[in-house]
Design an enzyme around this catalytic site. Structure first.
Site: not given
Ligand code: ACO
Length: 422
Positions: A263, A302, A358
């Site tokens: 987050h 996201h 971010d």
């Molecule tokens: N890098 C690589 N792969 C990713 C990323 C990433 N940043 N984000 C998602 N994926 C992939 C997952 O591995 C998954 O792949 P799969 O289908 O092969 O298993 C797919 O994309 C879907 O990912 P989920 O985790 O199901 O997506 P979710 O909506 O639950 O997560 C989140 C959203 C937590 C923001 C995620 O994209 C992430 O971890 N990003 C990196 C951390 C980040 O930047 N967070 C800040 C968000 S903005 C905020 O909160 C202010």
């Protein structure tokens, strides 16, 4: 057009009214299953609306974010943070007289009780500043017991203004405590952001004045971070509020949720990741590592935005203004290369992963001279406005109830306690 959802099995059927694109989950209970009344299973509440809110609106496919109906781009262009906080909390933009009164009221609350200073001082100098912030905010309801009187609109407003006023002071003092620098008290002649930067960075100058372009960049970052509907930290705030808790106790939950690297903590993680990558040449190998499951590309992806995070576009432009003053952060080249490669790569395209808020904010904070540990603190200060607006909605919404989800039980049942003599 009215819609209903028809559920049927061999021996029963149910009609569920669809309203606002949702069905009332409790109506599913009319349909029975061998495991009990029908319910939904939704880890991460991916597809569940738990509240009605008029604070902000997101269309993730179109990349739209609005606060109380105003597009984020217009607010970032024309507003100040305190004006946006007024909009979020009161529902409408203030006129000049209302804004002047609001600024005066908030700024009056910037001082902290000296004992709160001791709360911060009692922690290790190298404790994470988010920990110091949680400790300080969690103590506040004990200084302001009227905050527990939830049915008094006056007490709710008074304490909202108090917390908005005090957050920059808590953030600045948490920072100075880490550096072993003297505490700088609020300066009545300065506005909200100017005073915050003064409390953070003042050393011994007669009057420190930051380049207005840097101050404006921080103001824009504050506006962009102020609110984001039912994200993880806001949900934490609402959950704690649902047990009839005061706004300070509820906000501590929000700060804790924001601290997580998935987050708000992502801005700190992005900078660490960029440093670890080190140079543009290493980017392809890093991206391959992410694709093969070695960690995530922080600052990408996201839950809601599936094309582009509109805040990221504005931040990227603000970063250019900042670098005009401070010189270009060498990690910018690494970030740009990462973005270029990722946006062109099937892995990221097929999962609709784009830079989020971010990805670039940390580069700005670093250019201002802040260490990565302070980045999420810089997020928590303005997000307090959104948390407070959502807290107010939560505690005044007659449809809301104490949050208490269901579970699917997967453990043992009815075991017999082992006989010690056997
Ligand atoms: N890098 C690589 N792969 C990713 C990323 C990433 N940043 N984000 C998602 N994926 C992939 C997952 O591995 C998954 O792949 P799969 O289908 O092969 O298993 C797919 O994309 C879907 O990912 P989920 O985790 O199901 O997506 P979710 O909506 O639950 O997560 C989140 C959203 C937590 C923001 C995620 O994209 C992430 O971890 N990003 C990196 C951390 C980040 O930047 N967070 C800040 C968000 S903005 C905020 O909160 C202010």
């Amino acid at each position: 057009m009215e819609q209903t959802l028809h559920l049927s099995s061999a021996d029963q059927s149910a009609e569920l009214a669809i309203s606002n694109g949702t069905i009332p989950a409790k109506d599913l209970r009319a349909f029975s299953t061998p495991d009990g009344p029908l319910a939904t299973y939704d880890p991460g509440l991916l597809n569940t609306a738990a509240v009605k809110s008029s604070v902000s609106f997101i269309d993730g496919d179109a990349g739209i974010l609005e606060y109380r109906g105003y597009p984020i781009e217009q607010l970032a262009e024309n507003s100040t943070f305190l004006e946006v906080a007024y909009l979020l909390l009161k529902g409408e933009l203030p006129n000049p007289a209302e804004l002047a009164e609001w600024e005066r009221d908030i700024n009056e609350h910037r001082l902290l009780h000296e004992n709160v200073k001791q709360v911060i001082d009692s922690l290790r100098y190298d404790a994470h500043p988010m920990g110091k912030m949680m400790a300080a905010v969690s103590s506040l309801h004990t200084f302001y017991p009227d905050s527990r009187v939830l049915d008094s609109p006056q007490a709710r407003t008074r304490n909202s203004m108090r917390l908005l006023g005090k957050m920059p002071t808590i953030a600045a003092w948490a920072y100075r405590h880490s550096l072993g620098r003297h505490w700088v008290y609020p300066d009545d002649d300065r506005g909200y952001v100017d005073n915050f930067l003064h409390m953070m960075f003042h050393q011994n100058e007669k009057r420190r004045q930051m380049d207005p372009r840097l101050e404006r960049a921080v103001e824009i970052l504050f506006i962009l971070h102020a609110e984001h509907e039912q994200n993880c930290s806001t949900t934490a705030v609402r959950t704690v509020a649902s047990a009839n808790n005061d706004l300070y106790t509820s906000t501590v939950a929000g700060i804790g949720a924001l601290y997580g690297p998935l987050h708000g903590g992502a801005n700190e993680a992005v900078l660490k990741m960029l440093r670890e990558i080190g140079s543009v040449d290493n980017v392809p190998e890093f991206v391959e590592g992410v694709k093969s499951g070695k960690g995530r590309l922080m600052g990408f992806g996201h839950r809601v935005y599936k094309n582009y995070d509109p805040r990221a576009r504005i931040i990227k432009a603000a970063a250019d203004d900042v670098f005009e003053v401070t010189g270009v952060n060498p990690l910018l080249a690494v970030a740009l290369e990462l973005e270029k490669i990722a946006l062109d790569d099937e892995y990221f395209i097929s999962r609709r992963l784009y830079p989020n808020v971010d990805f670039y904010s940390g580069l700005i904070y670093e250019a201002l001279g802040l260490p990565p540990e302070m980045f999420t603190v810089m997020f928590a200060v303005p997000r307090t406005a959104g948390w407070l607006a959502q807290w107010e909605e939560q505690v005044t919404d007659p449809e809301q109830k104490i949050v208490r989800p269901k579970q699917i039980y997967t453990g043992h049942r009815g075991l017999t306690y082992p006989d010690a003599s056997a």
